[in-house]
Design a protein around this motif. Structure first.
Motif, PDB file in Angstrom:
ATOM      1  N   THR A   1       0.866  -1.193   0.000  1.00  0.00           N
ATOM      2  CA  THR A   1       0.000   0.000   0.000  1.00  0.00           C
ATOM      3  C   THR A   1       0.891   1.227   0.000  1.00  0.00           C
ATOM      4  O   THR A   1       1.819   1.350   0.802  1.00  0.00           O
ATOM      5  N   VAL A   2       0.599   2.165  -0.897  1.00  0.00           N
ATOM      6  CA  VAL A   2       1.379   3.397  -0.963  1.00  0.00           C
ATOM      7  C   VAL A   2       0.946   4.290   0.203  1.00  0.00           C
ATOM      8  O   VAL A   2      -0.217   4.703   0.295  1.00  0.00           O
ATOM      9  N   ILE A   3       1.897   4.591   1.069  1.00  0.00           N
ATOM     10  CA  ILE A   3       1.639   5.462   2.226  1.00  0.00           C
ATOM     11  C   ILE A   3       2.140   6.855   1.877  1.00  0.00           C
ATOM     12  O   ILE A   3       3.262   7.037   1.380  1.00  0.00           O
ATOM     13  N   PHE A   4       1.323   7.863   2.185  1.00  0.00           N
ATOM     14  CA  PHE A   4       1.645   9.256   1.871  1.00  0.00           C
ATOM     15  C   PHE A   4       2.084   9.956   3.151  1.00  0.00           C
ATOM     16  O   PHE A   4       1.535   9.711   4.231  1.00  0.00           O
ATOM     17  N   ASP A   5       3.056  10.851   2.995  1.00  0.00           N
ATOM     18  CA  ASP A   5       3.631  11.541   4.164  1.00  0.00           C
ATOM     19  C   ASP A   5       3.362  13.033   4.187  1.00  0.00           C
ATOM     20  O   ASP A   5       3.753  13.727   5.118  1.00  0.00           O
ATOM     21  N   THR A   6       2.728  13.550   3.142  1.00  0.00           N
ATOM     22  CA  THR A   6       2.460  14.989   3.061  1.00  0.00           C
ATOM     23  C   THR A   6       0.954  15.195   2.887  1.00  0.00           C
ATOM     24  O   THR A   6       0.334  14.587   2.009  1.00  0.00           O
ATOM     25  N   GLU A   7       0.409  16.097   3.687  1.00  0.00           N
ATOM     26  CA  GLU A   7      -1.042  16.375   3.663  1.00  0.00           C
ATOM     27  C   GLU A   7      -1.266  17.785   3.158  1.00  0.00           C
ATOM     28  O   GLU A   7      -0.868  18.760   3.800  1.00  0.00           O
ATOM     29  N   PHE A   8      -1.924  17.916   2.010  1.00  0.00           N
ATOM     30  CA  PHE A   8      -2.263  19.235   1.462  1.00  0.00           C
ATOM     31  C   PHE A   8      -3.674  19.657   1.898  1.00  0.00           C
ATOM     32  O   PHE A   8      -3.867  20.747   2.424  1.00  0.00           O
ATOM     33  N   VAL A   9      -4.630  18.802   1.641  1.00  0.00           N
ATOM     34  CA  VAL A   9      -6.027  19.036   2.051  1.00  0.00           C
ATOM     35  C   VAL A   9      -6.567  17.711   2.565  1.00  0.00           C
ATOM     36  O   VAL A   9      -6.397  16.664   1.919  1.00  0.00           O
ATOM     37  N   ASN A  10      -7.201  17.758   3.717  1.00  0.00           N
ATOM     38  CA  ASN A  10      -7.840  16.554   4.268  1.00  0.00           C
ATOM     39  C   ASN A  10      -9.082  16.986   5.047  1.00  0.00           C
ATOM     40  O   ASN A  10      -9.078  17.080   6.275  1.00  0.00           O
ATOM     41  N   LEU A  11     -10.156  17.269   4.276  1.00  0.00           N
ATOM     42  CA  LEU A  11     -11.386  17.801   4.870  1.00  0.00           C
ATOM     43  C   LEU A  11     -12.031  16.751   5.759  1.00  0.00           C
ATOM     44  O   LEU A  11     -12.306  15.628   5.325  1.00  0.00           O
ATOM     45  N   TYR A  12     -12.262  17.144   7.016  1.00  0.00           N
ATOM     46  CA  TYR A  12     -12.883  16.292   8.035  1.00  0.00           C
ATOM     47  C   TYR A  12     -12.094  15.010   8.296  1.00  0.00           C
ATOM     48  O   TYR A  12     -12.643  14.055   8.859  1.00  0.00           O
ATOM     49  N   SER A  13     -10.823  14.990   7.846  1.00  0.00           N
ATOM     50  CA  SER A  13      -9.909  13.850   8.074  1.00  0.00           C
ATOM     51  C   SER A  13     -10.476  12.540   7.535  1.00  0.00           C
ATOM     52  O   SER A  13     -10.341  11.468   8.142  1.00  0.00           O
ATOM     53  N   HIS A  14     -11.112  12.610   6.376  1.00  0.00           N
ATOM     54  CA  HIS A  14     -11.640  11.393   5.763  1.00  0.00           C
ATOM     55  C   HIS A  14     -10.529  10.521   5.160  1.00  0.00           C
ATOM     56  O   HIS A  14     -10.753   9.339   4.920  1.00  0.00           O
ATOM     57  N   PHE A  15      -9.368  11.107   4.901  1.00  0.00           N
ATOM     58  CA  PHE A  15      -8.217  10.313   4.433  1.00  0.00           C
ATOM     59  C   PHE A  15      -7.335   9.985   5.640  1.00  0.00           C
ATOM     60  O   PHE A  15      -6.896  10.884   6.359  1.00  0.00           O
ATOM     61  N   ASN A  16      -7.099   8.682   5.828  1.00  0.00           N
ATOM     62  CA  ASN A  16      -6.293   8.237   6.964  1.00  0.00           C
ATOM     63  C   ASN A  16      -4.825   8.187   6.541  1.00  0.00           C
ATOM     64  O   ASN A  16      -4.441   7.373   5.683  1.00  0.00           O
ATOM     65  N   MET A  17      -3.972   9.041   7.144  1.00  0.00           N
ATOM     66  CA  MET A  17      -2.555   9.116   6.764  1.00  0.00           C
ATOM     67  C   MET A  17      -1.767   7.888   7.227  1.00  0.00           C
ATOM     68  O   MET A  17      -0.726   7.563   6.653  1.00  0.00           O
ATOM     69  N   PHE A  18      -2.260   7.165   8.226  1.00  0.00           N
ATOM     70  CA  PHE A  18      -1.530   5.996   8.729  1.00  0.00           C
ATOM     71  C   PHE A  18      -1.792   4.760   7.851  1.00  0.00           C
ATOM     72  O   PHE A  18      -0.886   3.964   7.599  1.00  0.00           O
ATOM     73  N   THR A  19      -3.024   4.584   7.387  1.00  0.00           N
ATOM     74  CA  THR A  19      -3.334   3.428   6.548  1.00  0.00           C
ATOM     75  C   THR A  19      -3.185   3.726   5.061  1.00  0.00           C
ATOM     76  O   THR A  19      -3.158   2.810   4.238  1.00  0.00           O
TER      77      THR A  19
END
Length: 280
Positions: free
Chosen positions: A163-181
């Motif tokens: 799984t490609v894990i992302f380390d930079t957050e530009f926009v994450n409205l209401y935190s619907h994207f989980n940066m850990f998973t």
């Protein structure tokens, strides 16, 4: 006593003598009959009907003669009445009007009549008064969902899927994207747009999938080349609540990699809601 009183007394005496005359005239005859009955041992037998009829006709006056003063009248005699008939006054009942009575109970409803034709439209009535302000309504519900993330580290394939894990957050409205998973979780059902951008590695293959839950939806692929290039893939998906969207690096039969470095961001993954499921 005056002359008027003497006249009244004289009239009373004459009236008394006239009334007692017939009675006194019958007394000797009755007394004679009683003496004859006393001399005999047996009472005379009652006369038969023929003899009674003869005696009745004997004493019955003719039509022209008046009633004798010495004979009694019997109620059974078929003669003219002594007293003239007096006409009974007639009352017209229709002219007699009583008091108005109480209102009666309402009767049963009758049958419906035939439907009549529509009448002409009436004139426009006057404008009514302005009504009072109503209660405030509910706040307009707006539905939003959006994210945009990046990765600054390169990634190489292995003998298993990653799984490609992302380390930079530009926009994450209401935190619907989980940066850990590394996965986007749908909390607002509807139609979404997704976009994936990567930088290939020269002399290496690039092989990735955009996944919906555990299903491979689209592929991003670049063949082995002498130089590296930017490669992209985009799509629209209809998601239900709790659906997941993520990026997977294919396991390597040959060397498979994506390029990035700490100074710049070469890998991005973005998505946003286009239309809510309840909207027409």
């Amino acid at each position: 006593m005056g002359s008027r009183g003497q006249g009244l007394l004289l009239a009373y005496c004459l009236l008394l003598a006239f009334a007692s005359g017939p009675v006194l005239s019958r007394v000797p005859h009755v007394q004679g009959e009683q003496q004859e009955w006393e001399g005999t041992e047996e009472l005379p037998s009652p006369p038969d009907h023929a003899k009674r009829a003869e005696e009745h006709e004997k004493y019955r006056p003719s039509q022209d003669e008046g009633l004798p003063a010495s004979r009694c009248l019997r109620c059974c005699d078929p003669s003219t009445s002594m007293y003239p008939a007096t006409a009974v006054p007639q009352i017209n009942i229709t002219i007699l009007k009583g008091e108005k009575g109480d209102r009666g109970d309402r009767g049963l409803q009758g049958k419906y009549g035939k439907t009549g034709s529509a009448g002409a439209r009436g004139h426009t009535g006057p404008k009514g008064q302005k009504g009072s302000m109503g209660a405030p309504g509910e706040r307009c519900k707006s539905h939003y969902a959006a994210f945009s993330v990046g990765r600054k580290k390169p990634m190489h394939s292995n003998h298993y899927y990653q799984t490609v894990i992302f380390d930079t957050e530009f926009v994450n409205l209401y935190s619907h994207f989980n940066m850990f998973t590394g996965k986007f979780y749908c909390y607002v059902p509807g139609i979404y747009f997704f976009s994936l951008n990567v930088h290939t590695w020269n002399q290496k293959e690039t092989y990735l999938h955009i996944m919906k839950n555990e299903e491979e939806v689209v592929i991003l692929f670049a063949q082995v080349g002498d130089r590296s290039i930017m490669q992209s893939q985009s799509l629209m998906l209809e998601l239900r609540e709790q659906d997941q969207v993520w990026v997977r690096l294919y396991k390597g039969e040959r060397e498979n990699a994506i390029f990035s470095e700490e100074l710049d961001t070469y890998i991005t993954f973005s998505g946003y809601l286009v239309k809510h499921a309840t909207e027409p």
